[in-house]
Design an enzyme around this catalytic site. Structure first.
Site, PDB file in Angstrom:
ATOM      1  N   SER A  92       1.153  -1.174   0.307  1.00 30.04           N
ATOM      2  CA  SER A  92      -0.497  -0.178  -0.351  1.00 30.04           C
ATOM      3  C   SER A  92       0.913   1.237   0.097  1.00 30.04           C
ATOM      4  O   SER A  92       2.046   1.096   0.291  1.00 30.04           O
ATOM      5  CB  SER A  92      -0.792   0.137   1.073  1.00 30.04           C
ATOM      6  OG  SER A  92      -1.703   1.280   1.262  1.00 30.04           O
ATOM      7  N   TYR A 100      -0.880   0.056  10.215  1.00 29.53           N
ATOM      8  CA  TYR A 100      -1.146  -0.131   9.286  1.00 29.53           C
ATOM      9  C   TYR A 100      -0.029   0.501   8.568  1.00 29.53           C
ATOM     10  O   TYR A 100       0.491  -0.630   7.849  1.00 29.53           O
ATOM     11  CB  TYR A 100      -2.224   0.321   8.224  1.00 29.53           C
ATOM     12  CG  TYR A 100      -2.371  -0.422   7.155  1.00 29.53           C
ATOM     13  CD1 TYR A 100      -2.918  -1.700   6.437  1.00 29.53           C
ATOM     14  CD2 TYR A 100      -2.418   0.652   6.232  1.00 29.53           C
ATOM     15  CE1 TYR A 100      -3.085  -2.270   5.465  1.00 29.53           C
ATOM     16  CE2 TYR A 100      -3.007   0.071   4.518  1.00 29.53           C
ATOM     17  CZ  TYR A 100      -3.554  -0.872   4.627  1.00 29.53           C
ATOM     18  OH  TYR A 100      -3.354  -1.841   3.190  1.00 29.53           O
TER      19      TYR A 100
END
Length: 246
Positions: free
Chosen positions: A139, A149
């Site tokens: 990501s 994350y």
């Protein structure tokens, strides 16, 4: 016997699009925890010239990963392509309490790193030599954004480059695809409003958000025969929202 591709997190969103892309030339195995979602997707993607099947497993659990790998490779099947797409943001809200903060980091590290590392290790003996392909989806958050994350996704970058160096002699390529904003997936859940979509899309100089097909097309290239000289790379796909890092 057709070539075999394995896609973790293949039931919805980006993973589903990747599975559909690869199904044109591969038998595809979808991996994940949600049996009904995987079964439905496998049925929808299968057709006259396409074979897609589901294997249900919690890829954070070693015993389940071993079982899934044994099922996938039964009959001494060779795996041509492994796409590590399983993961997600399991702690989207920031925390200040130390115990909660610890739990957030453990959840995101476990939920994003373990499925990739365990599944890859389990299938490594079956990867085609030469010609095998490993593609891991991370990501833009690995470069910026949500701390726990982003940290989990970033951890997969040096892991991938180290693996690429180790497997290069065997003719196996290892690459990372790091998407930016891609709308229309489960990732954003209740945050997906028209205003949220507009704001995120505006971050990209190309003037739009990404699509699952954009990401699937790039993964399809990296999984193909013409990408044999591309390995150890972290390739961003974000419409220019974050430039010059990889």
């Amino acid at each position: 016997m057709p070539k075999l591709a394995v896609v973790s997190g293949g039931g919805t969103g980006i993973g589903r699009a990747i599975a559909e892309e690869l199904a044109a030339e591969h038998e595809v195995v979808l991996l994940g925890r949600r049996a009904e979602v995987l079964r439905r997707t496998a049925e929808e993607l299968s057709g006259e010239h396409r074979l897609v099947r589901a294997v249900v497993a919690d890829l954070c659990e070693p015993d389940e990963v071993r079982r899934a790998a044994d099922e996938i490779t039964a009959g001494d099947r060779t795996v041509d392509v492994l796409v590590n797409n399983a993961g997600g943001n399991f702690a989207p809200q920031p925390a200040e309490d130390l115990s909660t903060l610890r739990e957030q980091y453990l959840r995101n590290l476990g939920g994003n790193v373990l499925p990739v590392v365990l599944l890859t290790q389990a299938l490594l003996p079956a990867l085609r030599r030469p010609g095998g392909r490993i593609v891991t989806v991370t990501s833009i958050a690995a470069f910026r954004g949500n701390a726990s994350y982003g940290a989990a996704k970033a951890a997969l970058h040096p892991w991938s480059t180290e693996l690429a160096a180790r497997l290069a002699g065997a003719g196996i390529t290892v690459n990372v695809v790091a998407p930016g904003y891609v709308g229309g997936t489960e990732f954003y859940r209740d945050r997906m409003t028209p205003e949220f979509h507009r704001q995120r899309s505006a971050q990209a100089p190309v003037g739009r958000g990404g699509t699952v097909a954009d990401v699937a097309g790039l993964v399809g290239y990296l999984a193909g025969a013409t990408a044999g000289f591309v390995t150890g790379q972290i390739i961003q796909i974000n419409g220019g929202a974050l430039m010059g890092r990889g």
